[in-house]
Design a protein around this motif. Structure first.
Motif, PDB file in Angstrom:
ATOM      1  N   ASN A 258       0.806  -1.226   0.000  1.00 26.36           N
ATOM      2  CA  ASN A 258       0.000   0.000   0.000  1.00 26.36           C
ATOM      3  C   ASN A 258       0.839   1.276   0.000  1.00 26.36           C
ATOM      4  OD1 ASN A 258      -2.272  -1.452  -0.168  1.00 26.36           O
ATOM      5  ND2 ASN A 258      -2.813  -1.327   2.009  1.00 26.36           N
ATOM      6  N   GLU A 259       1.987   1.229   0.669  1.00 24.70           N
ATOM      7  CA  GLU A 259       2.775   2.472   0.743  1.00 24.70           C
ATOM      8  C   GLU A 259       3.389   2.849  -0.611  1.00 24.70           C
ATOM      9  OE1 GLU A 259       3.256  -0.214   2.562  1.00 24.70           O
ATOM     10  OE2 GLU A 259       5.330  -0.897   2.493  1.00 24.70           O
ATOM     11  N   GLN A 260       3.376   1.909  -1.572  1.00 20.41           N
ATOM     12  CA  GLN A 260       3.943   2.216  -2.896  1.00 20.41           C
ATOM     13  C   GLN A 260       2.868   2.671  -3.897  1.00 20.41           C
ATOM     14  OE1 GLN A 260       7.116   2.360  -1.623  1.00 20.41           O
ATOM     15  NE2 GLN A 260       7.447   2.148  -3.823  1.00 20.41           N
ATOM     16  N   ILE A 261       1.601   2.637  -3.487  1.00 17.95           N
ATOM     17  CA  ILE A 261       0.512   2.925  -4.444  1.00 17.95           C
ATOM     18  C   ILE A 261       0.673   4.314  -5.074  1.00 17.95           C
ATOM     19  CG2 ILE A 261      -1.980   3.387  -4.621  1.00 17.95           C
ATOM     20  CD1 ILE A 261      -2.449   1.034  -2.784  1.00 17.95           C
ATOM     21  N   GLY A 262       1.043   5.301  -4.261  1.00 10.62           N
ATOM     22  CA  GLY A 262       1.200   6.672  -4.781  1.00 10.62           C
ATOM     23  C   GLY A 262       2.234   6.720  -5.890  1.00 10.62           C
ATOM     24  N   ALA A 263       3.405   6.130  -5.642  1.00  8.26           N
ATOM     25  CA  ALA A 263       4.487   6.166  -6.632  1.00  8.26           C
ATOM     26  C   ALA A 263       4.091   5.405  -7.897  1.00  8.26           C
ATOM     27  CB  ALA A 263       5.747   5.559  -6.018  1.00  8.26           C
ATOM     28  N   ILE A 264       3.448   4.251  -7.712  1.00  6.58           N
ATOM     29  CA  ILE A 264       3.062   3.427  -8.873  1.00  6.58           C
ATOM     30  C   ILE A 264       1.972   4.119  -9.686  1.00  6.58           C
ATOM     31  CG2 ILE A 264       1.932   1.254  -9.509  1.00  6.58           C
ATOM     32  CD1 ILE A 264       3.576  -0.107  -7.325  1.00  6.58           C
ATOM     33  N   THR A 265       1.010   4.733  -9.007  1.00  6.81           N
ATOM     34  CA  THR A 265      -0.079   5.413  -9.712  1.00  6.81           C
ATOM     35  C   THR A 265       0.465   6.505 -10.631  1.00  6.81           C
ATOM     36  OG1 THR A 265      -1.556   4.968  -7.879  1.00  6.81           O
ATOM     37  CG2 THR A 265      -2.235   6.706  -9.367  1.00  6.81           C
ATOM     38  N   LYS A 266       1.502   7.187 -10.187  1.00 12.49           N
ATOM     39  CA  LYS A 266       2.103   8.255 -11.022  1.00 12.49           C
ATOM     40  C   LYS A 266       2.675   7.685 -12.323  1.00 12.49           C
ATOM     41  CE  LYS A 266       3.386  11.683  -7.553  1.00 12.49           C
ATOM     42  NZ  LYS A 266       4.071  11.261  -6.346  1.00 12.49           N
ATOM     43  N   LEU A 267       3.050   6.411 -12.314  1.00 10.99           N
ATOM     44  CA  LEU A 267       3.655   5.806 -13.512  1.00 10.99           C
ATOM     45  C   LEU A 267       2.613   5.276 -14.498  1.00 10.99           C
ATOM     46  CD1 LEU A 267       6.403   3.681 -11.718  1.00 10.99           C
ATOM     47  CD2 LEU A 267       6.756   5.801 -13.005  1.00 10.99           C
ATOM     48  N   LEU A 268       1.359   5.172 -14.043  1.00  7.47           N
ATOM     49  CA  LEU A 268       0.334   4.535 -14.875  1.00  7.47           C
ATOM     50  C   LEU A 268      -0.538   5.592 -15.535  1.00  7.47           C
ATOM     51  CD1 LEU A 268      -0.714   1.675 -12.453  1.00  7.47           C
ATOM     52  CD2 LEU A 268       0.557   1.434 -14.591  1.00  7.47           C
ATOM     53  N   PRO A 269      -0.410   5.726 -16.876  1.00  9.12           N
ATOM     54  CA  PRO A 269      -1.219   6.739 -17.545  1.00  9.12           C
ATOM     55  C   PRO A 269      -2.719   6.445 -17.417  1.00  9.12           C
ATOM     56  CG  PRO A 269       0.118   5.488 -19.133  1.00  9.12           C
ATOM     57  CD  PRO A 269       0.438   4.967 -17.779  1.00  9.12           C
ATOM     58  N   GLY A 270      -3.112   5.181 -17.640  1.00 12.82           N
ATOM     59  CA  GLY A 270      -4.504   4.766 -17.458  1.00 12.82           C
ATOM     60  C   GLY A 270      -5.475   5.502 -18.351  1.00 12.82           C
ATOM     61  N   MET A 271      -6.740   5.092 -18.342  1.00 17.65           N
ATOM     62  CA  MET A 271      -7.757   5.780 -19.129  1.00 17.65           C
ATOM     63  C   MET A 271      -8.280   6.966 -18.312  1.00 17.65           C
ATOM     64  SD  MET A 271      -9.606   2.551 -20.906  1.00 17.65           S
ATOM     65  CE  MET A 271     -10.739   3.443 -21.933  1.00 17.65           C
ATOM     66  N   LYS A 272      -8.475   6.777 -17.017  1.00 18.08           N
ATOM     67  CA  LYS A 272      -8.773   7.891 -16.097  1.00 18.08           C
ATOM     68  C   LYS A 272      -7.734   7.829 -14.979  1.00 18.08           C
ATOM     69  CE  LYS A 272     -13.399   9.614 -16.549  1.00 18.08           C
ATOM     70  NZ  LYS A 272     -13.727   9.011 -17.841  1.00 18.08           N
ATOM     71  N   SER A 273      -7.896   6.808 -14.119  1.00 18.42           N
ATOM     72  CA  SER A 273      -6.862   6.542 -13.119  1.00 18.42           C
ATOM     73  C   SER A 273      -6.924   5.040 -12.862  1.00 18.42           C
ATOM     74  CB  SER A 273      -7.145   7.341 -11.847  1.00 18.42           C
ATOM     75  OG  SER A 273      -8.311   6.852 -11.240  1.00 18.42           O
ATOM     76  N   PRO A 274      -5.877   4.468 -12.273  1.00 20.56           N
ATOM     77  CA  PRO A 274      -5.901   3.013 -12.116  1.00 20.56           C
ATOM     78  C   PRO A 274      -6.993   2.554 -11.138  1.00 20.56           C
ATOM     79  CG  PRO A 274      -3.893   3.961 -11.167  1.00 20.56           C
ATOM     80  CD  PRO A 274      -4.638   5.076 -11.807  1.00 20.56           C
ATOM     81  N   THR A 275      -7.442   1.314 -11.353  1.00 17.73           N
ATOM     82  CA  THR A 275      -8.350   0.693 -10.392  1.00 17.73           C
ATOM     83  C   THR A 275      -7.487   0.131  -9.271  1.00 17.73           C
ATOM     84  OG1 THR A 275      -9.725   0.034 -12.229  1.00 17.73           O
ATOM     85  CG2 THR A 275     -10.118  -1.118 -10.146  1.00 17.73           C
ATOM     86  N   ILE A 276      -7.885   0.359  -8.010  1.00 20.60           N
ATOM     87  CA  ILE A 276      -7.104  -0.166  -6.884  1.00 20.60           C
ATOM     88  C   ILE A 276      -8.038  -1.003  -6.015  1.00 20.60           C
ATOM     89  CG2 ILE A 276      -5.675   0.426  -4.887  1.00 20.60           C
ATOM     90  CD1 ILE A 276      -5.038   3.085  -6.348  1.00 20.60           C
ATOM     91  N   LEU A 277      -7.689  -2.274  -5.825  1.00 24.99           N
ATOM     92  CA  LEU A 277      -8.517  -3.192  -5.038  1.00 24.99           C
ATOM     93  C   LEU A 277      -7.674  -3.780  -3.917  1.00 24.99           C
ATOM     94  CD1 LEU A 277     -10.031  -5.116  -8.084  1.00 24.99           C
ATOM     95  CD2 LEU A 277     -11.237  -3.445  -6.670  1.00 24.99           C
ATOM     96  N   PRO A 278      -8.235  -3.911  -2.708  1.00 24.00           N
ATOM     97  CA  PRO A 278      -7.442  -4.502  -1.624  1.00 24.00           C
ATOM     98  C   PRO A 278      -7.231  -6.008  -1.855  1.00 24.00           C
ATOM     99  CG  PRO A 278      -9.676  -3.991  -0.887  1.00 24.00           C
ATOM    100  CD  PRO A 278      -9.579  -3.501  -2.301  1.00 24.00           C
ATOM    101  N   LEU A 279      -6.060  -6.485  -1.494  1.00 27.55           N
ATOM    102  CA  LEU A 279      -5.813  -7.935  -1.531  1.00 27.55           C
ATOM    103  C   LEU A 279      -6.237  -8.538  -0.190  1.00 27.55           C
ATOM    104  CD1 LEU A 279      -2.297  -8.472  -3.177  1.00 27.55           C
ATOM    105  CD2 LEU A 279      -4.559  -8.550  -4.235  1.00 27.55           C
TER     106      LEU A 279
END
Ligand code: ATP
Ligand code: MG
Length: 321
Positions: A258-279
């Motif tokens: 979870n602590e890496q989600i911010g950094a990873i989201t910045k790398l993903l252009p996506g159609m709007k923004s990435p989908t994030i689901l809890p494991l």
């Protein structure tokens, strides 16, 4: 009027190399497309564009019989489309005259034939270039080097246009085939022809000096279609775009702390923004996104470096933006 249409269409429908008597019996029932409640499209009967044109329509979910028995026309079973199989050179004229609503043909043919048609879509296949070539040892600095030369070609309009643009006086010789042997036969000092790999030029002691046109297959349509035909064309274009977008993108799934989600989201252009689901595993999430193919490998490396794990990449079948 109807009589005229039938006679007119029969004349147009004749492939130039086949006797008109034969053509009439094969095509005499082709009337103008406006009288139909379906779109009529012309594609090449056989040749370099045939397979890709058929694939384009089939990938758009359109079902129709194959052309194995050399039929001249066929109707789709699940879309209001009739397909007419023609020689590529004839397609722009059919479209201009409204015998068909649309056609798939090389841009080289469209530009050469100078018919009143509009290019609706570039299709990305049938790529080739039209080039000027000279004997290997002939000097060439710029287009002015062509001044006064005899140039053999089957694309006189495109060549004349190029020469006029550069204010060059040259002697254009129209020949219909085997253009590349013209210099060795003494008919011309230069040629203007289609080149794909350049090996034919090389084999004839020629070298390419100027690219005049980068061509590909295009979807053309008549200058103004009846509204119901335009609507069907728009539906076809919608499907073509969905396929093209899908081919140019990949769907990507990965797990990350979870602590890496911010950094990873910045790398993903996506159609709007990435989908994030809890494991199920505490402190971890699954991220899903769509990544353009051309930056895909770079993004993959950066994601890994940013802490993404278990990265899955899957093709996308259709993509509607
Ligand atoms: P038709 O019998 O329909 O008149 P053709 O022999 O005139 O066919 P093809 O050789 O099948 O035409 O080429 C069709 C189109 O494919 C060309 O007009 C051009 O747009 C494209 N093309 C792509 N690569 C090449 C290539 N290497 N040589 C010729 N055409 C090419
Ligand atoms: Mg042809």
């Amino acid at each position: 009027m109807n009589q005229f249409r039938i006679r007119f269409s029969a004349k147009l429908a004749c492939p130039t190399h086949v006797a008109s008597q034969f053509c009439f019996s094969q095509y005499h029932f082709i009337t103008r497309s406006t009288s139909l409640n379906m779109l009529r499209i012309a594609i090449q009967k056989s040749g370099r564009l045939f397979e890709d044109s058929v694939a384009l329509l089939r990938d758009a979910g359109i079902r129709f019989g194959n052309n194995s028995n050399r039929m001249l026309r066929t109707q789709a079973s699940n879309f209001p489309l009739e397909i007419i199989f023609l020689r590529d050179d004839d397609i722009p004229e059919y479209v201009e005259e409204g015998v068909v609503d649309a056609g798939i043909v090389g841009e080289n043919i469209v530009l050469e034939n100078q018919k009143n048609v509009r290019t609706v879509e570039r299709l990305g296949f049938g790529k080739c270039r039209l080039c000027i070539a000279l004997p290997k040892n002939a000097a060439y600095n710029n287009p002015q080097s062509l001044e006064g030369l005899r140039i053999a070609t089957s694309y006189t309009n495109i060549l004349n246009n190029f020469l006029q643009t550069h204010h060059i006086q040259a002697d254009v010789h129209q020949i219909s085939g085997a253009v590349e042997i013209a210099p060795s036969l003494g008919l011309a000092e230069a040629i203007f022809d289609i080149v794909s790999t350049g090996s034919t030029l090389l084999a004839n002691g020629l070298r390419e000096v100027e690219t005049v046109l980068e061509s590909e297959a295009v979807l053309i349509a008549g200058p103004s279609l009846p509204p119901d035909h335009q609507e069907i064309l728009d539906r076809l274009l919608f499907r073509i775009h969905a396929n093209r977008n899908a081919k140019g993108h990949r769907y990507i799934l990965m797990n990350a702390p979870n602590e890496q989600i911010g950094a990873i989201t910045k790398l993903l252009p996506g159609m709007k923004s990435p989908t994030i689901l809890p494991l199920a595993l505490e402190g971890w999430s699954s991220l899903h996104s769509v990544v353009p193919e051309d930056i895909f490998w770079d993004v993959l490396e950066q994601l890994k470096a940013a802490g993404a794990q278990g990265i899955l990449v899957v093709p996308i079948e259709r993509m509607i933006l």
